[in-house]
Enzyme design. Sequence first.
Site, PDB file in Angstrom:
ATOM      1  N   GLU A   1      -5.256  -8.868   0.682  1.00 15.06           N
ATOM      2  CA  GLU A   1      -5.809  -8.442   1.798  1.00 15.06           C
ATOM      3  C   GLU A   1      -7.475  -8.270   1.629  1.00 15.06           C
ATOM      4  O   GLU A   1      -7.533  -7.479   0.525  1.00 15.06           O
ATOM      5  CB  GLU A   1      -5.391  -7.296   2.467  1.00 15.06           C
ATOM      6  CG  GLU A   1      -4.120  -7.288   3.278  1.00 15.06           C
ATOM      7  CD  GLU A   1      -3.582  -6.182   3.878  1.00 15.06           C
ATOM      8  OE1 GLU A   1      -4.477  -5.298   4.436  1.00 15.06           O
ATOM      9  OE2 GLU A   1      -2.279  -6.141   3.806  1.00 15.06           O
TER      10      GLU A   1
ATOM     11  N   GLU B   1       0.806  -1.204   0.027  1.00 15.92           N
ATOM     12  CA  GLU B   1      -0.026   0.262  -0.089  1.00 15.92           C
ATOM     13  C   GLU B   1       0.856   1.326   0.052  1.00 15.92           C
ATOM     14  O   GLU B   1       0.659   2.141   0.800  1.00 15.92           O
ATOM     15  CB  GLU B   1      -1.043  -0.026   1.298  1.00 15.92           C
ATOM     16  CG  GLU B   1      -1.974  -1.195   1.249  1.00 15.92           C
ATOM     17  CD  GLU B   1      -3.000  -1.002   2.173  1.00 15.92           C
ATOM     18  OE1 GLU B   1      -2.976  -0.273   3.317  1.00 15.92           O
ATOM     19  OE2 GLU B   1      -4.172  -1.620   2.162  1.00 15.92           O
TER      20      GLU B   1
END
Length: 459
Positions: free
Chosen positions: A359, A160
């Site tokens: 995720e 991220e």
Amino acid sequence: MKITDTFLWGASTSAFQIEGAYNIDGKGLATTDVRKVPEGMADTKVATDHYHHWKEDVDLMAELGLKTYRMGFSWSRIIPDETLVPNEKGLAFYDQLIDYLLEKGIEPFVTLYHFECPQALVDAFGGWKSRKMIDAYVRYAEVCFKHFKGRVTKWVTVNEQFIATAAPDLAMEYIKDPYERSKWIYQISYHVSLAEHKAFALLREIDPDAEIGPVSSIQVVYPLTSKPEDIIAAQEAEEMEEFYMLDISVYGEYSPAAYTWLKKRNLLPETQPEDAEILHGSKPDFIGVNYYFSTCAKAEEKPFDFETSFFWAADDCRIVANPNMPKTEWMNMGIDPLGLYNGMRKIYERYRLPMIVTENGMAVSETVGEDGCIHDTYRIEYLQKHIEQVMKLKREGYPVFGYCPWSFIDVLSSHQGFSKRYGLVFIDRTETDPKECRRIKKDSFAWYQKVIETDGNQL
Ligand code: BG6
């Protein structure tokens, strides 16, 4: 990407959120270890004490039937400080873990950078603000690629980038001026992209059989209304919250929209002549997708404002909750399984690369019930609806090669301690008392076990 017929059913964690043992066996302090945590909230010191429970954890993974374990390395455990000398005890910890995973038939899928780095590098030269950090990261990657060659064959460069580069502890804590902060965020992000490309190229040299890619926190942003201004706001938000980073990862350059957005605000990073060759010289093998919820955007003129912006400080758009989607205490933007389908389709249309869900999960405040169990039917429902979308993508021919819920065990939340939990396995501890960190399987554990057993045919 060597996509095999075996779909990689997995589960995820990250190093600082589970390991604990923050200062032993030669580990240096990480940025997340020195971050100020509100009084009464758990920190990284013990977390889930995975450092001392790793074998039990792998046994649980094997019982669950995992094909892959998406885990993180702690940079400061492997290379503690600016001398860039590897810590043998740190490598030894991961040796035993990786070897035991392989013994149990679970493929380790390792993230190099997940929200933290050695604090010593921030103290020595400002961390990612400096180009020295690119060399430090490449050295860390080199140590890992060489040491785990043949054992770890799937790597993630950065988890991220969007969230990671906006972290205030990357030496920006004291910059109050929103323009200055934004300028640094984009400069830091650019340094991260250079480091990432160098790591792609390095892995090709060291271990051509291994594969590597970024993990994106995909942002599925719908226009709040059908007003053209809101539609443009949503497009700009997706561009600046997601695609500008993936474009650099895959194509080595900003999209025209991102370039224009940054130029208009005088936020383009400083570059050097040799950068273009580095950025264009390598490509990832796959894209990892993190997805929790979708959001909406509405056009709005306002000055940069870090206090009210959700993740992203923009002066022409505001990110708001999705009014059409159900919300819970911790999932307050709107739970939207179809958003995963929508977001992954867009990624494939733009990049044509294999994808894996790295995720996806539901945060809930949980305690053990009177019967000693955790009946997390809400989580089962959340995961089921999202896996349905992944299966649909697969059926339609999109190259999705795996799914990893967040998280395998309850982890220390990135900002809220253990008050919100995502795990398939409960960690019996409170915010302030780690107790024995006993592991208790939640109902979702048995459910996911069945999903894996039936290869997603029984949800
Ligand atoms: C992702 C991160 O952004 O979201 C994880 O990669 C994180 O590290 C997860 O834990 C959930 O966010 P939070 O803030 O609820 O822990």
